[in-house]
Design a protein around this motif. Structure first.
Motif, mmCIF file in Angstrom:
data_model
loop_
_atom_site.group_PDB
_atom_site.id
_atom_site.type_symbol
_atom_site.label_atom_id
_atom_site.label_comp_id
_atom_site.label_asym_id
_atom_site.label_seq_id
_atom_site.Cartn_x
_atom_site.Cartn_y
_atom_site.Cartn_z
ATOM 1 N N ASN A 1 -8.384 -3.338 3.935
ATOM 2 C CA ASN A 1 -9.309 -3.460 2.730
ATOM 3 C C ASN A 1 -9.766 -1.827 2.563
ATOM 4 O OD1 ASN A 1 -10.661 -4.542 0.660
ATOM 5 N ND2 ASN A 1 -12.481 -4.748 1.728
ATOM 6 N N ALA A 2 -10.101 -1.150 3.366
ATOM 7 C CA ALA A 2 -10.366 0.080 3.102
ATOM 8 C C ALA A 2 -9.179 0.987 2.511
ATOM 9 C CB ALA A 2 -10.562 1.037 4.471
ATOM 10 N N ILE B 1 0.878 -1.192 -0.163
ATOM 11 C CA ILE B 1 0.127 -0.058 0.057
ATOM 12 C C ILE B 1 0.937 1.316 0.084
ATOM 13 C CG2 ILE B 1 -1.556 1.410 1.410
ATOM 14 C CD1 ILE B 1 -2.883 -1.290 2.239
ATOM 15 N N GLU B 2 1.928 1.189 0.929
ATOM 16 C CA GLU B 2 2.829 2.423 1.059
ATOM 17 C C GLU B 2 3.582 2.541 -0.538
ATOM 18 O OE1 GLU B 2 5.168 1.840 4.208
ATOM 19 O OE2 GLU B 2 3.605 2.424 5.541
ATOM 20 N N ALA B 3 3.861 1.666 -1.178
ATOM 21 C CA ALA B 3 4.360 1.638 -2.653
ATOM 22 C C ALA B 3 3.351 1.853 -3.400
ATOM 23 C CB ALA B 3 5.235 0.268 -2.664
ATOM 24 N N LYS B 4 2.296 2.159 -3.069
ATOM 25 C CA LYS B 4 0.976 2.492 -4.318
ATOM 26 C C LYS B 4 1.281 1.516 -5.351
ATOM 27 C CE LYS B 4 1.113 7.380 -3.057
ATOM 28 N NZ LYS B 4 0.747 7.175 -1.808
ATOM 29 N N ASP B 5 1.118 0.142 -4.922
ATOM 30 C CA ASP B 5 1.130 -0.918 -6.074
ATOM 31 C C ASP B 5 -0.082 -1.506 -5.461
ATOM 32 O OD1 ASP B 5 1.349 -2.898 -7.476
ATOM 33 O OD2 ASP B 5 3.279 -3.706 -6.980
ATOM 34 N N VAL B 6 -1.387 -1.301 -6.419
ATOM 35 C CA VAL B 6 -2.677 -1.702 -6.169
ATOM 36 C C VAL B 6 -2.585 -3.235 -6.150
ATOM 37 C CG1 VAL B 6 -5.037 -1.557 -6.585
ATOM 38 C CG2 VAL B 6 -3.629 0.324 -6.799
ATOM 39 N N THR C 1 -3.201 -8.755 -3.961
ATOM 40 C CA THR C 1 -2.714 -10.218 -3.736
ATOM 41 C C THR C 1 -2.008 -10.520 -2.498
ATOM 42 O OG1 THR C 1 -1.782 -10.125 -6.109
ATOM 43 C CG2 THR C 1 -0.873 -11.678 -4.962
ATOM 44 N N ALA C 2 -1.496 -9.569 -1.869
ATOM 45 C CA ALA C 2 -0.984 -9.811 -0.491
ATOM 46 C C ALA C 2 -2.198 -9.835 0.746
ATOM 47 C CB ALA C 2 -0.105 -8.642 0.060
ATOM 48 N N TYR C 3 -3.098 -9.127 0.274
ATOM 49 C CA TYR C 3 -4.328 -9.132 1.051
ATOM 50 C C TYR C 3 -5.144 -10.335 0.829
ATOM 51 C CZ TYR C 3 -9.070 -7.686 3.246
ATOM 52 O OH TYR C 3 -9.973 -7.669 3.721
ATOM 53 N N THR C 4 -5.437 -10.746 -0.123
ATOM 54 C CA THR C 4 -6.048 -11.958 -0.393
ATOM 55 C C THR C 4 -5.280 -13.493 0.202
ATOM 56 O OG1 THR C 4 -6.663 -11.065 -2.461
ATOM 57 C CG2 THR C 4 -6.857 -13.546 -2.152
ATOM 58 N N ALA C 5 -3.880 -13.412 0.226
ATOM 59 C CA ALA C 5 -3.298 -14.140 1.011
ATOM 60 C C ALA C 5 -3.233 -14.072 2.469
ATOM 61 C CB ALA C 5 -1.495 -14.110 0.555
#
Length: 89
Positions: free
Chosen positions: A80-81, A39-44, A49-53
């Motif tokens: 998620n927000a 998120i901090e790298a602004k890579d959506v 993918t990381a959130y899903t894992a």
């Protein structure tokens, strides 16, 4: 100091379980940090993918009472927000 055999056994079990719980708690923190880093790298895409894992691991640790269920829900909600805000949805 534990004097009875059952008390000694409970002490041994507590040491083993504490080690397992610490490693599982560390895994949850690592997964959350991966999402936050994306998120901090602004890579959506990486963040999604990381959130899903991370979600199944957070849920599993919640079920095992490694972390409280409300804490698990709070982490998932906030991550998620942040992802939604980043993607602009």
């Amino acid at each position: 100091m534990a004097n009875s055999p059952s008390a000694r056994k409970r002490t041994r079990q507590a040491v083993v379980r504490r080690g397992l719980n610490n490693s599982q708690r560390s895994l949850v923190r690592t997964m959350i940090k991966k999402v936050v880093a994306a998120i901090e790298a602004k890579d959506v895409e990486t963040a999604k993918t990381a959130y899903t894992a991370a979600v199944p691991i957070i849920d599993r640790m919640s079920r095992k009472n490694i972390i409280h269920k409300n804490k698990a829900a709070r982490h998932k909600s906030r991550l998620n927000a942040k992802i939604k805000a980043l993607s602009g949805n």
